[in-house]
Design an enzyme around this catalytic site. Structure first.
Site, PDB file in Angstrom:
ATOM      1  CD  GLU A  84      44.668  63.462  65.459  1.00  0.00           C
ATOM      2  OE1 GLU A  84      44.957  64.207  64.475  1.00  0.00           O
ATOM      3  OE2 GLU A  84      44.497  62.236  65.338  1.00  0.00           O
ATOM      4  CG  HIS A 143      46.377  52.877  72.672  1.00  0.00           C
ATOM      5  ND1 HIS A 143      45.114  53.302  73.040  1.00  0.00           N
ATOM      6  CD2 HIS A 143      46.199  51.711  72.029  1.00  0.00           C
ATOM      7  CE1 HIS A 143      44.223  52.427  72.628  1.00  0.00           C
ATOM      8  NE2 HIS A 143      44.843  51.448  72.014  1.00  0.00           N
ATOM      9  CB  SER A 191      48.979  92.748  59.299  1.00  0.00           C
ATOM     10  OG  SER A 191      50.216  92.366  58.769  1.00  0.00           O
ATOM     11  CG  LEU A 208      51.980  91.855  49.869  1.00  0.00           C
ATOM     12  CD1 LEU A 208      52.349  93.310  50.104  1.00  0.00           C
ATOM     13  CD2 LEU A 208      53.055  91.169  49.019  1.00  0.00           C
ATOM     14  NE  ARG A 248      45.807  47.677  72.304  1.00  0.00           N
ATOM     15  CZ  ARG A 248      45.978  46.362  72.182  1.00  0.00           C
ATOM     16  NH1 ARG A 248      46.875  45.738  72.916  1.00  0.00           N
ATOM     17  NH2 ARG A 248      45.246  45.666  71.321  1.00  0.00           N
ATOM     18  CG  ASN A 283      47.226  91.378  53.514  1.00  0.00           C
ATOM     19  OD1 ASN A 283      47.903  90.443  53.107  1.00  0.00           O
ATOM     20  ND2 ASN A 283      47.257  91.770  54.774  1.00  0.00           N
ATOM     21  CG  HIS A 319      52.462  92.509  63.033  1.00  0.00           C
ATOM     22  ND1 HIS A 319      52.820  92.261  64.329  1.00  0.00           N
ATOM     23  CD2 HIS A 319      53.211  91.654  62.275  1.00  0.00           C
ATOM     24  CE1 HIS A 319      53.738  91.304  64.379  1.00  0.00           C
ATOM     25  NE2 HIS A 319      53.996  90.916  63.156  1.00  0.00           N
ATOM     26  CG  HIS A 330      54.695  90.841  58.006  1.00  0.00           C
ATOM     27  ND1 HIS A 330      53.372  90.496  57.772  1.00  0.00           N
ATOM     28  CD2 HIS A 330      55.043  90.222  59.167  1.00  0.00           C
ATOM     29  CE1 HIS A 330      52.963  89.693  58.730  1.00  0.00           C
ATOM     30  NE2 HIS A 330      53.954  89.516  59.603  1.00  0.00           N
TER      31      HIS A 330
END
Lengths: 623, 623
Positions: B364, B413, B40, B187, B471, B185, B37, B261
């Site tokens: 989470e 649980h 980028s 894009l 549990r 950038n 890349h 890209h």
């Protein structure tokens, strides 16, 4: 509805009474169950009372009507309130309300679509709003009807990133048909939330994401009513109503106190008395406008792409072209992308059917949730990204199964065979994840014609179907007219004297075929089975092969756990007979960068590795 | 460093030259790999050049020094830029740079900690910033050192909800030691991003989440330098530098154009010439301040809780109490909660060791990412929530494995045995998910003493360990002094004449013991194995039992796919011998609300179901 309530003392009083009834019924059903979340219901009771009495447009006798508004409890643990509301609206009886959380009851611990007035299951926080965005998108872009989507959210769940994917997407689309009602009761499960009653903190965030916001006292019914009216009148922007409330409102023992989350009240009789006793108010919901018919797209002929045997094509490309073709024939197909349509090849569909293509950007949770929302309105979504990035949305897939949703999910860039990009981009656990999804179908084509047929077959499949595609080109080994039933397999090589069966799928089918040729040269006859339907798997063919050949090698571009090898073992073991020796070839060490061929060799799943495993097994050299 | 660059023409020129070198080297290594890349990388080259030359404090010869700043490429696909920067800093040679993406190279397609200067693997977007938050938390609350964490983010990845979990958490904690550098950038992979160059849109969002923001031209080195200085001088608030840049900057063929890209440049020689040709600038990074020693907490004695055989306790409670005890003995243990510490029982640790307990609220992904960040600094995190909600963070667990992270994850649980709350709260796929995690350990205790010992055993386990807790209360069947090695099992009933083996774990161990008693009454001798170590599983004991008893029943509170049954089948099949008939009992239909006992019965995993399955198998009535 726009008529103001402020000076209308009788209406205000009725609304307050309805709120108290919803509280009392939440307490009653939780007491009957001896579990549940009455205090989380009581904070939002006035919000729901006003919605029912003056804003929700819903034909309760026709829950599947295209014209109804949608009401989603994103805070699904407030299910007692939902059920109390359904009772007040005449959908369920008081008797059924009191079956809450009992075996066999539709009045489950958290809402599920076993109740026809529930669009989707909730209870995993942070999902209701993203799904609501999907329904609002369906309303605006697909059905093109004026129904509204109302989502009751908790304040705790605003910590979930998925909520901000939803705020971002809805704000960007300007979904004026969507209202989030945020019940800021300041207490989460184990204590105060991050922002407590700082409703301005939430308002700043929502505004920054392009929403209209209204901060209110969530127990002032006139203020609530004005906020709903303002939301209805706000075009081009979704509205967040940020309501300051008290958890357990109306019962001093629990009101605004910690330590009462998810517990029935200790003394329900006193609490009910404090709330003024039981009531039996019945609300007639406003009927939805139904003059417009839902928009439908026009249909054409199905012309699946066809590939010549012996040519090469990537299954992802065949999927993409087939999807565009299926979209031509089936006007109910919609496609969602996670900003990788050039890689997954859903770009073909985007080009052919731009009105049914939805760019969700790199927000896999919102992508899946929007698909769930759209299927709740009868559309048939395909959602695609790299298989690896579907791990971002596992909880949405899990809950989609609880929702009895029918969804088609497509994961590209399966396994080490992608090559140089390395492990962050490789799906190596997707078969395990989708096999362990209730009621799922898992398909893994090895060639372009098979990929095209399976893409079409998914359209009418109930439940969650997963298609796994490969990045690189693979040889076309099947003719374009061939059929690949779900639950079937293809035996690609077979003879009466076969000494070993190689079970493969996707990229390893081609390795297995090469291995069988090499084995033949070494004097070993190998059967090759293409198990393109990983779930359900073709147990009959596998058992017969096991019986006839006595040895099995499985080869998969996936971790050893939960994938093709385990599926084969499970099918053989379920036959009730002894299972012959099985050698499971899979990816056992962490890959790095390398060419696709080097990757397959390093993982020990290429033709050479299959060949040695089969040879060792046949010659009795151990597993 | 605070000295302004504005009038310092020579320094400005050097910085520009370094930026050009980083571009040239990004193009060179991508050309050598024929993938990667570069465009980028080119957009962020000036941002990284200024950081290296004037702000990053890092002893390149001591990558594990506690004093170093941390630099994370959240946009991991800009790996060519990272490697070009490491070359400029003298960490790697030009020769090694050119091994980019080749087999065996540390210079992988996306960064991994095989390079000692890389804290964590990136490449799944939206993860670097949340992990950076974890490192910044370690710096402030654990190590208590002045190191800074710099995270280079892409604009596309701001669509990921996980980024907003990170913005929220860092803003709320006021992490002034954290800077996000956002390379806008405009894009993405398949075209323009949602907000294009509207840096103000990003700034509004970041500000709303409590961040200090600075919008700059990301190619003006003086402006970049001032922004970094301002970030360093901003206390009590993290800073987001929102830099407007051009993808492919400096090479007209690709600059600010779509369609480039993830592709090497078509004509690298011309591009390199346009950038002024190769350079060999070497940057001496500033040394980090190292006068302070990292903070360490004090240690006490390990006193695990002990439970009397015959009493009852929930494994989640035993885990919680054991965790507090382990925390007493081990000052490097830290605990992260997803706002359910009362349910998972990490509340015991919070009470005993509040300085090492981190409330992450219902986020989470951020919880797991913070754990990954803290372990990168040598701390030993346990992260706990409901097992069901860990599905929210699967991609973080997947990437943690790519990061070679050592983490302890606890899911409470488990399964249908939770009872009335229903399927949204039940972990039924967690064993499959954690088994299919590379290098993982999966533990599932059935009693309180076993839970306590396994909790302690996890502390020193490499890789990702998962503990599954129940549990409800279960009978204590093991004494407090007993040992439960990882990879082991316990044979709870055994006699020479056993006709069937029941393999169970967790809640089903108790059902299996009851079943064995009933079977004995019916004249069938059953062996019972407690497979508390689901991965690695005790293959030797299982194979011996299969050989000696001839029939196997597995029983698990989990979907049939990928869990205990598949683990047992895999172990048996890997033995290289035929596998006897196996009957796999697991949850096969979607549960609803019911009592725990009803749930086990309905799922067909209680004593009665085990008894019938074993009887049918022994009597040859099929699987």
């Amino acid at each position: 509805m726009a008529r103001t309530l402020q000076r209308d003392t009788e209406a205000v009083q009725q609304m307050r009474e309805l709120g108290q009834q919803l509280r009392v019924d939440s307490i009653r059903c939780s007491a009957a169950a001896n579990s549940g979340h009455p205090t989380s219901s009581m904070s939002a009771a006035d919000l729901i009372a006003v919605l029912l009495a003056r804003h929700l447009r819903y034909d309760i006798s026709e829950p599947r009507s295209a014209h109804n508004d949608h009401l989603i409890f994103s805070k699904g643990h407030a299910s007692p309130l939902l059920y109390a509301a359904l009772k007040a609206a005449g959908a369920i009886s008081d008797e059924e309300l009191l079956t809450f959380r009992k075996r066999g009851s539709r009045i489950e611990g958290h809402p599920t679509p076993r109740l026809p007035w529930v669009d989707v299951a909730t209870g995993s926080l942070g999902q209701g709003l993203p799904v609501g965005v999907g329904i609002a998108m369906a309303g605006r872009f697909l059905d093109r009807l004026p129904y509204r989507t109302w989502v009751l959210c908790g304040d705790s769940e605003l910590a979930e990133g998925s909520m901000w994917e939803a705020f971002e997407h809805a704000g960007w689309l300007g979904l004026g048909n969507l209202t989030a009602i945020i019940d800021v009761n300041r207490l989460g499960q184990r204590g105060p939330t991050r922002h407590g009653w700082d409703t301005a903190a939430y308002a700043r965030r929502c505004q920054a994401f392009g929403w209209h916001t209204i901060e209110i006292d969530g127990h002032d019914v006139a203020e609530i009513d004005r906020a709903y009216t303002e939301a209805e009148e706000t075009a081009g922007q979704p509205t967040a109503i940020i309501a300051r409330t008290k958890k357990g409102r109306g019962v001093p023992e629990v009101e605004d106190k910690e330590g009462f989350h998810g517990k029935p009240l200790a003394d329900p009789s006193t609490a009910i008395a404090e709330l003024g006793g039981p009531r039996s108010i019945r609300v007639d919901l406003a009927r939805p406008p139904d003059s417009q018919r839902p928009h439908r797209f026009s249909a054409g002929q199905l012309r699946l792409p066809a590939y010549e045997v012996g040519s090469k094509e990537a299954t992802r490309t065949a999927f993409g072209k087939a999807l565009a073709a299926v979209g031509e024939a089936r006007p109910d197909i919609v496609v969602l992308d996670g900003e990788v349509s050039d890689s997954t090849r859903t770009g073909y569909f985007a080009g052919a059917h731009p009105e049914r293509f939805f760019e969700c950007y790199i927000a896999e949770q919102q992508m899946l949730a929007a698909a769930v929302g759209m299927q709740a309105r009868g559309w048939k979504p395909y959602a695609a990204t790299f298989g690896a990035f579907l791990t971002r949305a596992c909880d949405f897939i899990r809950m989609a199964a609880v929702s009895r949703a029918s969804l088609r999910v497509v994961g590209s860039h399966a396994g080490v065979s992608i090559g140089e990009d390395g492990p962050s981009q490789m799906a190596l656990e997707d078969l395990a994840a989708f096999r362990a999804t209730h009621g799922s179908t898992v398909l893994y084509p090895c060639d372009a014609n098979q990929a095209a047929r399976l893409t079409a077959a998914m359209a009418d499949r109930e439940g969650i179907s997963y298609l796994r595609t490969t990045r690189g080109s693979t040889p076309v080994i099947y003719g374009p007219g061939e059929d690949f039933p779900v639950g079937g397999s293809r035996t690609l090589r077979s003879s009466p004297g076969d000494q070993v069966t190689i079970v493969a799928a996707g990229i390893t089918v081609h390795e297995a075929l090469s291995a069988a040729e090499r084995l033949e040269a070494e004097g070993i006859a190998a059967r090759v089975i293409d198990a393109y339907s990983v779930k359900p798997i073709d147990a009959v063919t596998l058992r017969q092969a096991a019986h006839e050949t006595g040895h099995i090698v499985t080869a998969e571009d996936h971790w050893p756990e939960g994938g093709l090898g385990d599926a084969v073992l499970g099918a053989l073991a379920a036959g009730g007979l002894p299972v012959p020796p099985v050698r499971k070839l899979a990816v056992r060490s962490m890959p790095a960068s390398a060419t696709p061929a080097e990757q397959l060799a390093d993982a020990g799943i290429d033709a050479a590795a299959i060949c040695s495993a089969a040879t060792a097994l046949v010659r009795g050299e151990g597993g």
